[in-house]
Design a protein around this motif. Structure first.
Motif, short mmCIF file in Angstrom:
data_model
loop_
_atom_site.label_atom_id
_atom_site.label_comp_id
_atom_site.label_asym_id
_atom_site.label_seq_id
_atom_site.Cartn_x
_atom_site.Cartn_y
_atom_site.Cartn_z
N GLU A 1 0.72 -1.21 0.08
CA GLU A 1 0.04 -0.03 0.06
C GLU A 1 0.84 1.21 0.06
O GLU A 1 2.09 1.30 0.35
CB GLU A 1 -0.88 0.14 1.26
N GLU B 1 -8.01 9.36 -5.17
CA GLU B 1 -8.53 8.66 -6.07
C GLU B 1 -7.82 7.25 -6.44
O GLU B 1 -6.29 7.39 -6.75
CB GLU B 1 -8.87 9.45 -7.30
N GLU B 2 -8.37 6.37 -6.43
CA GLU B 2 -7.43 5.06 -6.48
C GLU B 2 -7.25 4.89 -8.02
O GLU B 2 -7.81 5.35 -8.82
CB GLU B 2 -8.51 3.83 -6.23
N GLU C 1 -3.94 1.29 -4.41
CA GLU C 1 -4.83 2.16 -3.48
C GLU C 1 -4.02 2.83 -2.50
O GLU C 1 -3.34 2.00 -1.53
CB GLU C 1 -5.67 1.07 -2.92
N GLU D 1 -4.07 5.33 0.84
CA GLU D 1 -4.47 5.44 1.96
C GLU D 1 -4.08 7.04 2.38
O GLU D 1 -2.60 7.12 2.38
CB GLU D 1 -4.39 4.55 3.20
#
Length: 203
Positions: A43, A165-166, A171, A173
């Motif tokens: 991530e 925005e992904e 993705e 955070e």
């Protein structure tokens, strides 16, 4: 006749053997597909600080720019991006969304003129690296409740969180720094005061 029924060299025609070959092939395809996803399930963590807000700004000698009804301008600083995604992460400031803005992704029209060299830019961050103090952005924030406005000029909302925005592969955070509120008011705001606030907001 017996020759036509003989298996091809190295292959078996038994059902059990064909099943093993099929499962092995599927497993290999799954591994390949996982490698093509652009990430390893890691991530990206983006930390930001809300520095201030203002109801209008003067970027030149023309009339002040305003955000419209139920809106305000919010100044943010991107303080850290920690990339553990398994690949290069490209930070794109245009992907930020202010949560109270109903995901309109609307920015101040003179952002570059307001922030100068303090403006956050597109930045590539390699896997395993952490980038700090990436600059500032100004977002137009609108209050969800049409009967309220943003800030101390008649409303009740003074802070707005950021989302990112992904992308298809990563993705990201977003996290507001602990204890950060950003309630400072810059009215009347201009490029000099906004840039000074951004500089003072460095970690």
């Amino acid at each position: 006749m017996a020759d036509r029924l003989s298996p091809i060299a190295g292959l078996s025609t038994t059902p059990r053997r064909r099943s093993r070959v099929l499962w092995a092939g599927l497993a290999a395809l799954a591994l390949v597909a996982a490698g093509c996803g652009g990430g390893t399930g890691g991530e990206v963590e983006i930390t930001y600080r809300q520095l201030a807000f203002f109801s209008s700004y003067d970027a030149n000698t023309e009339a002040p720019s305003t955000p419209g009804p139920n809106g305000g301008y919010v100044l943010y600083r991107i303080t850290e991006v920690d990339n553990d995604s398994g690949g290069t992460f490209t930070l794109d400031p245009n992907r930020f969304i202010a949560k109270h803005d109903q995901e309109s992704k609307e920015h101040a029209s003179h952002e570059a003129q307001l922030l100068g060299n303090q403006l956050a830019e597109v930045t590539e961050i390699e896997d395993g690296e952490t980038a700090e103090d990436l600059g500032c952005i100004v977002m137009v924030v609108r209050v969800d409740d049409g009967e309220k406005t943003f800030g101390n000029f008649g409303g009740t909302t003074t802070s707005a969180d950021l989302d990112y925005e992904e992308t298809p592969n990563v993705e990201a955070e977003t996290e507001r720094e602990e204890g950060n509120t950003g309630f400072k008011i810059l009215d009347p705001a201009n490029a000099e005061t906004i840039q000074q606030e951004c500089t003072e907001g460095e970690s």
